[in-house]
Write a protein that holds these residues in place. Sequence first.
Motif, PDB file in Angstrom:
ATOM      1  N   LYS A 193     -17.291 -34.254  30.286  1.00 33.60           N
ATOM      2  CA  LYS A 193     -16.140 -33.505  30.781  1.00 33.60           C
ATOM      3  C   LYS A 193     -14.911 -34.336  31.116  1.00 33.60           C
ATOM      4  O   LYS A 193     -13.783 -33.905  30.878  1.00 33.60           O
ATOM      5  N   GLN A 250     -12.527 -35.697  28.293  1.00 31.47           N
ATOM      6  CA  GLN A 250     -12.286 -34.492  27.497  1.00 31.47           C
ATOM      7  C   GLN A 250     -11.299 -33.554  28.188  1.00 31.47           C
ATOM      8  O   GLN A 250     -10.353 -33.042  27.572  1.00 31.47           O
ATOM      9  N   SER A 251     -11.480 -33.321  29.485  1.00 29.76           N
ATOM     10  CA  SER A 251     -10.589 -32.420  30.213  1.00 29.76           C
ATOM     11  C   SER A 251      -9.203 -33.040  30.401  1.00 29.76           C
ATOM     12  O   SER A 251      -8.186 -32.335  30.376  1.00 29.76           O
ATOM     13  N   ALA A 296      -7.385 -32.704  27.140  1.00 35.32           N
ATOM     14  CA  ALA A 296      -6.951 -31.308  26.999  1.00 35.32           C
ATOM     15  C   ALA A 296      -5.657 -31.077  27.765  1.00 35.32           C
ATOM     16  O   ALA A 296      -4.753 -30.369  27.297  1.00 35.32           O
ATOM     17  N   PRO A 352      -7.260 -27.058  23.553  1.00 36.69           N
ATOM     18  CA  PRO A 352      -8.699 -27.238  23.749  1.00 36.69           C
ATOM     19  C   PRO A 352      -9.210 -28.465  22.997  1.00 36.69           C
ATOM     20  O   PRO A 352      -8.783 -28.741  21.875  1.00 36.69           O
ATOM     21  N   LYS A 412     -12.672 -30.385  21.666  1.00 39.73           N
ATOM     22  CA  LYS A 412     -14.103 -30.283  21.400  1.00 39.73           C
ATOM     23  C   LYS A 412     -14.694 -31.687  21.354  1.00 39.73           C
ATOM     24  O   LYS A 412     -14.086 -32.609  20.820  1.00 39.73           O
ATOM     25  N   THR A 442     -19.337 -29.278  22.864  1.00 37.87           N
ATOM     26  CA  THR A 442     -18.777 -28.650  24.064  1.00 37.87           C
ATOM     27  C   THR A 442     -17.258 -28.646  23.933  1.00 37.87           C
ATOM     28  O   THR A 442     -16.683 -29.523  23.283  1.00 37.87           O
ATOM     29  N   THR A 443     -16.622 -27.674  24.535  1.00 35.39           N
ATOM     30  CA  THR A 443     -15.170 -27.556  24.466  1.00 35.39           C
ATOM     31  C   THR A 443     -14.598 -27.418  25.869  1.00 35.39           C
ATOM     32  O   THR A 443     -15.104 -26.641  26.684  1.00 35.39           O
ATOM     33  N   GLU A 444     -13.576 -28.210  26.162  1.00 32.67           N
ATOM     34  CA  GLU A 444     -12.847 -28.108  27.421  1.00 32.67           C
ATOM     35  C   GLU A 444     -11.451 -27.552  27.137  1.00 32.67           C
ATOM     36  O   GLU A 444     -10.727 -28.095  26.307  1.00 32.67           O
ATOM     37  N   VAL A 455      -6.593 -26.902  31.818  1.00 35.56           N
ATOM     38  CA  VAL A 455      -6.394 -26.214  33.099  1.00 35.56           C
ATOM     39  C   VAL A 455      -4.911 -26.316  33.443  1.00 35.56           C
ATOM     40  O   VAL A 455      -4.319 -27.401  33.377  1.00 35.56           O
ATOM     41  N   ASP A 469      -3.716 -29.057  35.705  1.00 33.44           N
ATOM     42  CA  ASP A 469      -3.847 -30.382  35.100  1.00 33.44           C
ATOM     43  C   ASP A 469      -2.724 -30.642  34.101  1.00 33.44           C
ATOM     44  O   ASP A 469      -2.222 -31.769  34.001  1.00 33.44           O
TER      45      ASP A 469
END
Length: 548
Positions: free
Chosen positions: A450, A453-454, A457, A463, A465, A510-512, A515, A518
């Motif tokens: 996460k 990755q986040s 993003a 997004p 992946k 997984t995909t983030e 936000v 952020d």
Amino acid sequence: MAAIDNAAEQVATIAEKIRAGKTTLGIEFGSTRIKAVLIDDDFRTIASGDYSWASHLEDGLWSYSTEEIWGGLQSAYASMANDVETAYGEKLTHIGHIGFSAMMHGYLAFDENGELLVPFRTWQNTNTSEAHQKLSELFQYNIPERWSIAHLYQAVLNKEEHVSKVAYFTTLAGYVHWKLTGKKVLGVGDASGMFPIDPTTHTYETEFIEKFDALPEVAAQPWKLENLLPTPLVAGTPAGELTEEGAKLLDPSGTLKPGIVLAPPEGDAGTGMVATNSVRVRTGNVSAGTSIFAMVVLEHKLKALHPEVDLVTTPAGDLAGMSHANNFTSDLNAWVGLFGEFAKAIGTPVDAGTLYGTLFRAAIADDVDANCGGLLNYPFRSGEFLAGLPEGRPLFARSPEAHMTLGNFMRAQLFSAFSPVKIGMDVMTKQEHVQVDSLVGHGGIFTTPKVAQSILAAAFNTPIKVMSTAAEGGAWGMAVLANYLWNTNEDHTNLADFLDGCVFKDAKSTTEVPVASDVVGFEDFFARFSKGLPIEHTAIESIDLEDK
């Protein structure tokens, strides 16, 4: 008991595949590690080995010695071969196919006797600004500072003594492949980082070669450019066989036999695209290591010349736009190492996985400030074209009232690492309106779930992946390209279909999604990062590049 029997059966199955040569080997020369990955015909990693190394300054230029290249290769291979024997009881005498990949660009120039004329000049060097500017203007096509042709032309402009003796120049992957097979070839993706490639013919841009040769200072040389370049090959094309001398060079023990067919040697951009299944039009990936690049496979050529965007190709020869930053994890790793030393000093040493995981997770904890609390970091160990820096000086700065916490500090480290590459990506998506259907993160930094990755993003506001193969790296991607030799026919089965239908058909991911807070926090940090860049210029003037 059943579990033991099943494990024994799996070992026996893999051992049989090794004996039958149903394996492919990918070896990639990264900036900090040479890694060898052996996969079976189901694309599973069955053995691996690596060797750590680092570039050094030689006459003010970043380099690796030939002794390091070959010693590191032999060490990584031996480690992998030992892994095979330990796990499966088999000596590695034969491999189905082999492929080599390496950090792209740079300059390895040889005379007619095959002797290296000057020490290897890596992609990290930014001493080619004049060549970049003149060639980009001449071709109306971005020729980045680190491209091989920029290095050659800068040497011409500098009137370097060796220039008249050049009979061949290539990349690191091309050099290793040549010495092991005798073939002066290069995967089209890696070749596109030497000189522009025509995406319709998958050969060098003839018009550009003619313009280059017509330059007065080039016309005065005893060579023509087309005679110096390796031949580009698309993925799936046999690229020569391992010679007897090559086999001994790779495996001095003499266990490995010659005659193995090799794949075209590729660059780390190409293996990153393969490892993330991002070779289809409108797909993209972010490959993060010592350097970082974000790339998208384009539907058409860009409308304008953008110095921030490199135009390279996929291993299949399709055009891709790349935002490349020279700096990514070097400064981050130095800080993590410092925390590791502290843990050891207080009597509680921790392993690397725990250390990185703990520090990374602090960057996204609930109590961190979205914009890093006023902290600022510059990760520039070497020069950075995207930031207008001829040299690098890693720096951390903060205002007196900044919120100095561990979480904010690590968040600033990660934010700053992703900031340079955002510059070129914004050009593609916001100015050229390049469409991206998927963007995949790739590299060891994504191993901690996460976190990176986040943050990525948030940086790209899209997004991200991460696939189950994210930590496999370019060596695995090169092994897949070597396997592709078995899956082509006269029409060259589409690489994208091969990856979709064979390699990644059961892959987990997984995909983030970004936000909102952020995204706002990153934009605030990025604005301060951009505003504070003059600090770097002052540091270059005030701090010596090398210790005295």
